[in-house]
Design an enzyme around this catalytic site. Structure first.
Site, mmCIF file in Angstrom:
data_model
loop_
_atom_site.group_PDB
_atom_site.id
_atom_site.type_symbol
_atom_site.label_atom_id
_atom_site.label_comp_id
_atom_site.label_asym_id
_atom_site.label_seq_id
_atom_site.Cartn_x
_atom_site.Cartn_y
_atom_site.Cartn_z
ATOM 1 N N ASP A 32 13.930 -0.354 -0.557
ATOM 2 C CA ASP A 32 12.545 -0.010 -0.909
ATOM 3 C C ASP A 32 11.793 -1.329 -1.091
ATOM 4 O OD1 ASP A 32 10.292 1.556 -1.839
ATOM 5 O OD2 ASP A 32 10.815 1.051 -3.895
ATOM 6 N N SER A 33 10.484 -1.229 -1.313
ATOM 7 C CA SER A 33 9.706 -2.435 -1.585
ATOM 8 C C SER A 33 10.030 -2.989 -2.971
ATOM 9 C CB SER A 33 8.218 -2.096 -1.528
ATOM 10 O OG SER A 33 7.939 -1.055 -2.445
ATOM 11 N N CYS A 56 6.127 9.242 -2.785
ATOM 12 C CA CYS A 56 6.396 7.816 -3.001
ATOM 13 C C CYS A 56 7.586 7.769 -3.946
ATOM 14 C CB CYS A 56 5.178 7.131 -3.621
ATOM 15 S SG CYS A 56 5.529 5.448 -4.191
ATOM 16 N N GLU A 84 5.561 -0.281 -11.819
ATOM 17 C CA GLU A 84 6.222 -1.594 -11.733
ATOM 18 C C GLU A 84 5.891 -2.453 -12.968
ATOM 19 O OE1 GLU A 84 8.346 -3.225 -9.424
ATOM 20 O OE2 GLU A 84 8.580 -1.480 -8.127
ATOM 21 N N CYS A 123 11.944 4.553 0.840
ATOM 22 C CA CYS A 123 10.537 4.206 0.659
ATOM 23 C C CYS A 123 9.766 5.046 1.667
ATOM 24 C CB CYS A 123 10.341 2.724 0.957
ATOM 25 S SG CYS A 123 8.624 2.213 1.029
ATOM 26 N N HIS A 164 8.500 5.772 -6.093
ATOM 27 C CA HIS A 164 8.260 5.321 -7.469
ATOM 28 C C HIS A 164 7.912 6.506 -8.389
ATOM 29 C CE1 HIS A 164 7.976 1.257 -5.810
ATOM 30 N NE2 HIS A 164 7.932 0.792 -7.047
#
Ligand code: DGL
Length: 270
Positions: free
Chosen positions: A13-14, A189, A157, A76, A191
């Site tokens: 993932d990022s 997403c 984040e 992701c 996240h």
């Protein structure tokens, strides 16, 4: 393709978001060794062009192939939308590839009671219209409405979880007219599952919130089973976690998402 069950699974993932998927994989398949890569040097992916995201995704694929992964899971949505075909091409003959969008689209298509579904995701994922395209391809009768919610990745984040700030941002996005009267909301997403309960609370627990991490883990299990690639080594696997840049909060966040002590290793992309 000569693969064997004892090879690891590569997940990327990022940033830390993909750990929500990795954690679901760990729960469902405790015997599998995971090699996780968080491209923190280039986070967020959601605001970048697909060309750029694809370039990063291919470099990470090279790394995970060097690590001898039997399967690469693109954890992701943005990278799944931008680079799935390219990653598959690169890994051809060397590893299987799974993205996080197809399993969620299949889940929606199979659930006949979900007539109108909403999707929230990064700007990249939503502007690509990929959920709409994939769901409608499976069932043309479904109504799909979508909404970019870019601030949520930054909040997560930065650790703004379960507080008034994230509540206000969730309310801002989800109150949009477009998302009215949906039967379910897809968290598009990786996240977002971190704040799933806050989102469910926004709907007073009355609207289905689809967290694709468990759906993806189940799909992964099916693929490994079909290909006779489940790990039957009896030892508890030692997972590995790489980031392209250290950030202060990443380790804490990663341990929270993944639910175990994590030792981060730095691996810059070439
Ligand atoms: N977690 C990623 C996704 O599923 C994207 C976050 C980002 O913008 O980097 O789309």
């Amino acid at each position: 393709m000569q693969l064997n069950g004892n090879q690891p699974i590569g997940i990327f993932d990022s940033g830390a978001g993909g750990l929500t998927v990795a954690s679901a994989v760990k729960k469902l398949l405790p015997g599998e060794k995971i090699i996780y890569f968080g491209d923190t040097a280039h986070l967020p992916y959601g605001d970048k062009s697909f060309e750029t995201v694809k370039k990063y995704a291919l470099k990470i694929t090279d790394f995970l192939l060097e690590k001898n992964c039997k399967l690469i899971l693109i954890a992701c949505n943005t990278a799944s939308a931008a680079a799935y075909e390219a990653v598959k091409e690169k890994a051809k003959g060397k590893a299987l590839v799974l993205n996080v969008i197809d399993p969620a689209a299949e889940y929606v298509a199979e659930n006949k009671n979900l007539k109108k579904v909403g999707v929230i995701g990064t700007k990249g994922t939503i502007s690509a219209g990929i959920y709409t395209e994939k769901i409608k391809k499976l069932d043309g009768e479904k109504e799909v409405v979508s909404m970019p919610a870019p601030l949520l990745v930054h909040l997560i984040e930065e650790g703004f979880i379960y507080d008034n700030i994230s509540n206000a941002v969730i309310k801002h996005y989800l109150s949009d007219e477009k998302l009215k009267n949906i039967d379910a909301l897809i968290l598009g997403c990786t996240h977002y599952p971190v704040i799933k309960n806050q989102i469910r609370k926004f709907y007073n627990f009355k609207t289905t919130v689809i967290d694709s991490s468990e759906i993806v883990a189940q799909k992964l299990k099916n693929i490994l089973t079909e290909n006779n690639l489940l790990n039957n080594d009896k030892q508890t696997p030692r997972h590995e976690f790489y980031v392209s840049d250290y950030t202060d909060f990443f380790e804490t966040l990663a341990e929270m998402f993944f639910d175990e002590k994590i030792k981060l290793l730095k691996k810059e992309l070439p």
